[in-house]
Write a protein that holds these residues in place. Structure first.
Motif, PDB file in Angstrom:
ATOM      1  N   THR A  42       0.818  -1.214   0.000  1.00  0.00           N
ATOM      2  CA  THR A  42       0.000   0.000   0.000  1.00  0.00           C
ATOM      3  C   THR A  42       0.850   1.262   0.000  1.00  0.00           C
ATOM      4  N   ALA A  45       1.235   2.402  -3.492  1.00  0.00           N
ATOM      5  CA  ALA A  45       0.076   3.165  -3.981  1.00  0.00           C
ATOM      6  C   ALA A  45       0.201   4.636  -3.603  1.00  0.00           C
ATOM      7  N   LEU A  46       0.642   4.906  -2.381  1.00  0.00           N
ATOM      8  CA  LEU A  46       0.803   6.301  -1.949  1.00  0.00           C
ATOM      9  C   LEU A  46       1.822   7.029  -2.809  1.00  0.00           C
ATOM     10  N   ALA A  48       2.895   6.269  -5.753  1.00  0.00           N
ATOM     11  CA  ALA A  48       2.404   6.353  -7.132  1.00  0.00           C
ATOM     12  C   ALA A  48       1.381   7.483  -7.267  1.00  0.00           C
ATOM     13  N   GLU A  49       0.506   7.633  -6.271  1.00  0.00           N
ATOM     14  CA  GLU A  49      -0.479   8.720  -6.301  1.00  0.00           C
ATOM     15  C   GLU A  49       0.194  10.091  -6.228  1.00  0.00           C
ATOM     16  N   ILE A  50       1.168  10.237  -5.335  1.00  0.00           N
ATOM     17  CA  ILE A  50       1.888  11.510  -5.213  1.00  0.00           C
ATOM     18  C   ILE A  50       2.586  11.837  -6.524  1.00  0.00           C
ATOM     19  N   ALA A  52       1.867  10.688  -9.612  1.00  0.00           N
ATOM     20  CA  ALA A  52       0.890  10.981 -10.668  1.00  0.00           C
ATOM     21  C   ALA A  52       0.315  12.382 -10.505  1.00  0.00           C
ATOM     22  N   GLN A  53       0.022  12.764  -9.288  1.00  0.00           N
ATOM     23  CA  GLN A  53      -0.512  14.107  -9.034  1.00  0.00           C
ATOM     24  C   GLN A  53       0.511  15.167  -9.424  1.00  0.00           C
ATOM     25  N   ARG A  56       0.494  15.319 -13.301  1.00  0.00           N
ATOM     26  CA  ARG A  56      -0.750  15.896 -13.844  1.00  0.00           C
ATOM     27  C   ARG A  56      -0.920  17.374 -13.528  1.00  0.00           C
TER      28      ARG A  56
END
Length: 168
Positions: A42, A45-46, A48-50, A52-53, A56
């Motif tokens: 998990t 996931a954190l 990867a989210e940071i 990607a944000q 973007r």
């Protein structure tokens, strides 16, 4: 010209991200924290989210990422993101095991702070966990102070999250 930055650690290049780097950073951090702290998937996931944000919502002049490279391999990184008009956030400081003890972490943080000051932020904050002792030593040496702690269960572990801040 004196930039106020420490000299580059020997053998490293700091550069802007290139295609493929972000995936390597996410993978490298996920593997490192699993090996060293027993964190589960998990955490991947954190990060990867940071990442990607960041990609973007990238705001040139207000945000930046440095990739540390040695012998063609990504061995570290750090991100500066805009939290608000006055506050920058230091994110995802990472130094691969192969590059530890050479001053690369300090060098990355110094670049992040110099950028934030140059972008007219007045404050930098970061979130970390108390088990990340080496990173916390870097933050303390730069003058960050602990402003908040919170017990949480994340990444398969009971942890103590910390918010550190530096005003100038």
């Amino acid at each position: 010209m004196n930039t106020g930055l420490p000299p580059d650690p020997s053998g490293f290049t700091l550069r802007a991200p290139q295609p493929g780097d972000m995936g390597q950073i996410v993978s490298g951090q996920a593997r490192l924290y699993a090996q060293e702290y027993g964190w589960d998937w998990t955490f991947e996931a954190l990060v990867a989210e940071i990442t990607a944000q960041f990609i973007r919502n990238f705001q040139p002049g207000h945000e930046r990422c440095w990739v540390a490279e040695r012998d063609g391999q990504v061995v570290g990184s750090v991100f500066v993101v805009r939290q608000n008009a006055e506050t920058a956030k230091l994110r995802m400081l990472y130094v691969d095991r192969s590059a530890r003890g050479l001053g690369l972490g300090r060098h990355l943080v110094a670049h992040a702070l110099a950028f934030a000051r140059g972008a007219n932020y007045r404050r930098m904050e970061l979130w970390t966990n108390d088990v990340l002792v080496s990173a916390r030593r870097i933050y303390e040496a730069e003058g960050f102070r602990l402003v908040e702690e919170d017990h949480h269960h994340s990444f398969g572990k009971d942890l103590v999250g910390q918010v550190w801040a530096l005003d100038w």
